[in-house]
Design a protein around this motif. Structure first.
Motif, PDB file in Angstrom:
ATOM      1  N   GLU A  48       0.547  -1.132  -0.115  1.00 27.98           N
ATOM      2  CA  GLU A  48      -0.065  -0.085   0.331  1.00 27.98           C
ATOM      3  C   GLU A  48       0.711   0.880   0.105  1.00 27.98           C
ATOM      4  O   GLU A  48       0.163   2.122   0.051  1.00 27.98           O
ATOM      5  CB  GLU A  48      -0.833  -0.047   1.158  1.00 27.98           C
ATOM      6  N   GLU A  49       1.942   1.411  -0.262  1.00 30.81           N
ATOM      7  CA  GLU A  49       3.071   2.156  -0.182  1.00 30.81           C
ATOM      8  C   GLU A  49       3.955   2.944  -1.424  1.00 30.81           C
ATOM      9  O   GLU A  49       3.461   1.240  -2.645  1.00 30.81           O
ATOM     10  CB  GLU A  49       4.374   1.931   1.322  1.00 30.81           C
ATOM     11  N   THR A  50       4.759   3.755  -1.575  1.00 33.38           N
ATOM     12  CA  THR A  50       5.217   4.455  -2.473  1.00 33.38           C
ATOM     13  C   THR A  50       6.019   4.151  -2.716  1.00 33.38           C
ATOM     14  O   THR A  50       6.450   5.518  -0.918  1.00 33.38           O
ATOM     15  CB  THR A  50       4.214   4.682  -3.456  1.00 33.38           C
ATOM     16  N   PHE A  51       7.618   4.583  -3.252  1.00 30.40           N
ATOM     17  CA  PHE A  51       8.905   4.884  -2.857  1.00 30.40           C
ATOM     18  C   PHE A  51       9.364   5.211  -3.711  1.00 30.40           C
ATOM     19  O   PHE A  51       9.328   5.603  -4.950  1.00 30.40           O
ATOM     20  CB  PHE A  51      10.150   3.509  -2.379  1.00 30.40           C
ATOM     21  N   ASP A  52      10.620   6.432  -3.199  1.00 32.76           N
ATOM     22  CA  ASP A  52      11.040   7.177  -4.532  1.00 32.76           C
ATOM     23  C   ASP A  52      13.054   6.839  -4.952  1.00 32.76           C
ATOM     24  O   ASP A  52      12.863   6.874  -5.713  1.00 32.76           O
ATOM     25  CB  ASP A  52      12.097   8.037  -3.727  1.00 32.76           C
ATOM     26  N   LEU A  53      13.131   4.869  -4.235  1.00 27.38           N
ATOM     27  CA  LEU A  53      14.134   4.269  -4.057  1.00 27.38           C
ATOM     28  C   LEU A  53      13.659   2.841  -3.956  1.00 27.38           C
ATOM     29  O   LEU A  53      13.405   2.400  -2.770  1.00 27.38           O
ATOM     30  CB  LEU A  53      15.365   4.557  -4.161  1.00 27.38           C
ATOM     31  N   ILE A  54      13.532   1.696  -4.674  1.00 27.98           N
ATOM     32  CA  ILE A  54      13.795   0.623  -4.879  1.00 27.98           C
ATOM     33  C   ILE A  54      15.158   0.005  -4.892  1.00 27.98           C
ATOM     34  O   ILE A  54      15.435   0.042  -5.833  1.00 27.98           O
ATOM     35  CB  ILE A  54      12.569   0.246  -5.175  1.00 27.98           C
ATOM     36  N   LEU A  55      15.135  -0.902  -3.767  1.00 30.39           N
ATOM     37  CA  LEU A  55      17.121  -1.675  -3.855  1.00 30.39           C
ATOM     38  C   LEU A  55      16.713  -3.275  -3.919  1.00 30.39           C
ATOM     39  O   LEU A  55      15.675  -3.176  -3.424  1.00 30.39           O
ATOM     40  CB  LEU A  55      17.785  -1.524  -3.108  1.00 30.39           C
ATOM     41  N   ALA A  56      17.420  -3.808  -4.118  1.00 29.33           N
ATOM     42  CA  ALA A  56      16.807  -5.259  -4.711  1.00 29.33           C
ATOM     43  C   ALA A  56      18.176  -5.893  -5.591  1.00 29.33           C
ATOM     44  O   ALA A  56      18.807  -6.247  -6.322  1.00 29.33           O
ATOM     45  CB  ALA A  56      16.033  -5.818  -5.317  1.00 29.33           C
ATOM     46  N   ASN A  57      18.795  -7.233  -4.578  1.00 29.79           N
ATOM     47  CA  ASN A  57      19.432  -7.371  -4.783  1.00 29.79           C
ATOM     48  C   ASN A  57      18.918  -9.588  -4.426  1.00 29.79           C
ATOM     49  O   ASN A  57      18.872 -10.039  -3.597  1.00 29.79           O
ATOM     50  CB  ASN A  57      20.724  -7.431  -3.599  1.00 29.79           C
ATOM     51  N   PRO A  58      17.874  -9.900  -5.818  1.00 30.11           N
ATOM     52  CA  PRO A  58      17.142 -10.847  -5.139  1.00 30.11           C
ATOM     53  C   PRO A  58      18.419 -12.106  -5.670  1.00 30.11           C
ATOM     54  O   PRO A  58      19.528 -12.131  -6.318  1.00 30.11           O
ATOM     55  CB  PRO A  58      15.758 -10.832  -6.038  1.00 30.11           C
ATOM     56  N   PRO A  59      17.604 -13.429  -5.060  1.00 24.52           N
ATOM     57  CA  PRO A  59      18.606 -14.411  -5.817  1.00 24.52           C
ATOM     58  C   PRO A  59      17.781 -14.635  -7.409  1.00 24.52           C
ATOM     59  O   PRO A  59      17.198 -14.139  -7.402  1.00 24.52           O
ATOM     60  CB  PRO A  59      17.789 -16.037  -5.192  1.00 24.52           C
ATOM     61  N   TYR A  60      19.258 -15.136  -7.891  1.00 24.14           N
ATOM     62  CA  TYR A  60      19.279 -14.559  -9.557  1.00 24.14           C
ATOM     63  C   TYR A  60      20.377 -15.546  -9.907  1.00 24.14           C
ATOM     64  O   TYR A  60      20.358 -15.688 -10.854  1.00 24.14           O
ATOM     65  CB  TYR A  60      19.834 -13.405  -9.877  1.00 24.14           C
ATOM     66  N   VAL A  61      20.830 -16.753  -9.313  1.00 19.63           N
ATOM     67  CA  VAL A  61      21.423 -17.955  -9.791  1.00 19.63           C
ATOM     68  C   VAL A  61      20.624 -19.160  -9.892  1.00 19.63           C
ATOM     69  O   VAL A  61      19.845 -19.777  -9.529  1.00 19.63           O
ATOM     70  CB  VAL A  61      21.994 -18.466  -8.849  1.00 19.63           C
ATOM     71  N   PRO A  62      20.861 -19.419 -11.424  1.00 17.46           N
ATOM     72  CA  PRO A  62      20.115 -20.630 -12.419  1.00 17.46           C
ATOM     73  C   PRO A  62      20.550 -21.700 -11.248  1.00 17.46           C
ATOM     74  O   PRO A  62      21.717 -22.263 -11.012  1.00 17.46           O
ATOM     75  CB  PRO A  62      20.443 -20.419 -13.757  1.00 17.46           C
ATOM     76  N   ALA A  63      19.654 -22.694 -11.247  1.00 18.16           N
ATOM     77  CA  ALA A  63      19.615 -24.014 -10.517  1.00 18.16           C
ATOM     78  C   ALA A  63      18.798 -24.656 -11.818  1.00 18.16           C
ATOM     79  O   ALA A  63      17.827 -24.778 -11.829  1.00 18.16           O
ATOM     80  CB  ALA A  63      19.055 -23.973  -9.227  1.00 18.16           C
ATOM     81  N   PRO A  64      19.594 -26.629 -10.361  1.00 15.90           N
ATOM     82  CA  PRO A  64      19.204 -27.491 -11.683  1.00 15.90           C
ATOM     83  C   PRO A  64      17.632 -28.205 -11.234  1.00 15.90           C
ATOM     84  O   PRO A  64      16.627 -28.454 -12.070  1.00 15.90           O
ATOM     85  CB  PRO A  64      19.454 -28.743 -11.019  1.00 15.90           C
ATOM     86  N   GLU A  65      16.632 -27.195 -10.236  1.00 14.86           N
ATOM     87  CA  GLU A  65      15.522 -27.542  -9.854  1.00 14.86           C
ATOM     88  C   GLU A  65      14.733 -26.502 -10.325  1.00 14.86           C
ATOM     89  O   GLU A  65      14.515 -25.230  -9.976  1.00 14.86           O
ATOM     90  CB  GLU A  65      15.564 -27.087  -8.088  1.00 14.86           C
ATOM     91  N   ALA A  66      14.256 -26.440 -11.742  1.00 20.96           N
ATOM     92  CA  ALA A  66      13.677 -25.800 -13.217  1.00 20.96           C
ATOM     93  C   ALA A  66      12.163 -24.441 -11.899  1.00 20.96           C
ATOM     94  O   ALA A  66      12.427 -23.288 -12.201  1.00 20.96           O
ATOM     95  CB  ALA A  66      13.625 -26.378 -13.695  1.00 20.96           C
ATOM     96  N   HIS A  67      11.242 -25.359 -11.758  1.00 22.45           N
ATOM     97  CA  HIS A  67      11.113 -24.512 -11.749  1.00 22.45           C
ATOM     98  C   HIS A  67      10.391 -24.286  -9.314  1.00 22.45           C
ATOM     99  O   HIS A  67       9.277 -23.603  -9.191  1.00 22.45           O
ATOM    100  CB  HIS A  67       9.639 -24.862 -11.877  1.00 22.45           C
ATOM    101  N   ARG A  68      10.720 -24.713  -8.892  1.00 20.50           N
ATOM    102  CA  ARG A  68      10.814 -24.606  -7.762  1.00 20.50           C
ATOM    103  C   ARG A  68      12.371 -23.439  -6.747  1.00 20.50           C
ATOM    104  O   ARG A  68      13.297 -23.895  -7.234  1.00 20.50           O
ATOM    105  CB  ARG A  68      10.493 -25.332  -7.076  1.00 20.50           C
ATOM    106  N   ARG A  69      12.445 -22.884  -5.346  1.00 22.61           N
ATOM    107  CA  ARG A  69      13.215 -22.414  -4.708  1.00 22.61           C
ATOM    108  C   ARG A  69      13.423 -23.094  -3.381  1.00 22.61           C
ATOM    109  O   ARG A  69      12.320 -23.615  -3.242  1.00 22.61           O
ATOM    110  CB  ARG A  69      12.896 -20.793  -4.209  1.00 22.61           C
ATOM    111  N   PRO A  70      14.376 -23.108  -3.408  1.00 26.61           N
ATOM    112  CA  PRO A  70      14.790 -24.151  -1.854  1.00 26.61           C
ATOM    113  C   PRO A  70      13.761 -23.895  -0.718  1.00 26.61           C
ATOM    114  O   PRO A  70      13.950 -22.496  -0.621  1.00 26.61           O
ATOM    115  CB  PRO A  70      16.039 -24.046  -0.893  1.00 26.61           C
ATOM    116  N   PRO A  71      12.842 -23.990  -0.347  1.00 21.69           N
ATOM    117  CA  PRO A  71      11.933 -23.775   0.470  1.00 21.69           C
ATOM    118  C   PRO A  71      12.552 -23.435   1.901  1.00 21.69           C
ATOM    119  O   PRO A  71      12.109 -22.528   2.693  1.00 21.69           O
ATOM    120  CB  PRO A  71      11.556 -24.932   1.468  1.00 21.69           C
ATOM    121  N   ARG A  72      13.840 -23.947   2.727  1.00 19.90           N
ATOM    122  CA  ARG A  72      14.998 -23.171   3.408  1.00 19.90           C
ATOM    123  C   ARG A  72      15.960 -23.417   3.138  1.00 19.90           C
ATOM    124  O   ARG A  72      16.616 -23.848   2.110  1.00 19.90           O
ATOM    125  CB  ARG A  72      14.382 -24.084   5.201  1.00 19.90           C
TER     126      ARG A  72
END
Length: 218
Positions: A92-116
């Motif tokens: 519900e908020e807006t921002f002047d700047l958004i910073l993002a360093n997301p997960p981005y490494v390709p992994a053999p498990e094609a369609h899911r991220r590790p749960p933990r």
């Protein structure tokens, strides 16, 4: 200086440094509202707070949230740090700047991220875009006119796609920083798979990191 990076929380590395450099280039006025999504230890949130910004940081990991809160307290900086999945706590908020360093490494498990576990901070499906694509869809709606998204990712996960999606959403987007680094332990461990996928050439022994900058026109 980050006081605490507990096990399972992403420690500041070359991508953090590259994004911090891009942050330093942004002409933020005092009091600008900044969001650091996927804050990890809080390193980037603290950099923004040192410039007098009003900073909100979000992470899906409770360990990261508590680490970032402690690091902000030790640094004596006022940062609001929330637990949640990407933009859910601030939709519900807006921002002047958004910073993002997301997960981005390709992994053999094609369609899911590790749960933990630690891999949750970097693994992002077969093309490395499970989280990057969500940011491209959702971040434009949280930017104020003239607001900027700064996102760091690997060249292995398609920065041209990121730029294209953000332009389609109406933002002015381009790659503004690049850095080639030696393959780290995660990529070395799946080097053969990456070469078989054509993501790494036979002669390439380095990874390129890039910062995508996208601005919502006034």
């Amino acid at each position: 200086m980050i006081a605490l990076v507990p096990p399972g929380v992403y420690a500041p590395q070359e991508d953090t440094e590259l994004l911090a450099g891009a942050l330093s280039d942004e002409p933020l006025p005092p009091g600008a509202h900044v969001l650091d999504v996927g804050t990890g230890s809080g390193a980037l949130a603290l950099e923004a707070a040192r410039r007098g910004s009003r900073v909100t940081a979000v992470d899906v990991s409770w360990s990261a949230v508590w680490a970032a809160r402690l690091n902000a307290r030790v640094a004596g900086l006022p940062v609001r740090i929330l637990h949640g999945n990407l933009f859910e706590p601030v939709r519900e908020e807006t921002f002047d700047l958004i910073l993002a360093n997301p997960p981005y490494v390709p992994a053999p498990e094609a369609h899911r991220r590790p749960p933990r576990g630690a891999a949750r901070a970097w693994d992002a499906g077969g093309d490395g875009r499970l989280v990057v694509d969500r940011i491209c869809r959702q971040a434009p709606g949280l930017l104020r006119p003239g607001g900027v998204l700064l996102l760091v990712q690997s060249a292995l996960s398609g920065p041209d796609l990121t730029v294209g999606q953000l332009r389609t959403a109406g933002l002015k987007a381009a790659v503004t920083r690049r850095r080639r680094i030696a393959l780290g332990p995660v990529l070395r461990g799946r080097e053969r798979w990456l070469r078989e996928r054509g993501l790494l050439s036979a002669a390439d022994d380095k990874e390129e990191l890039v910062v995508v900058r996208a601005e919502l026109p006034v």
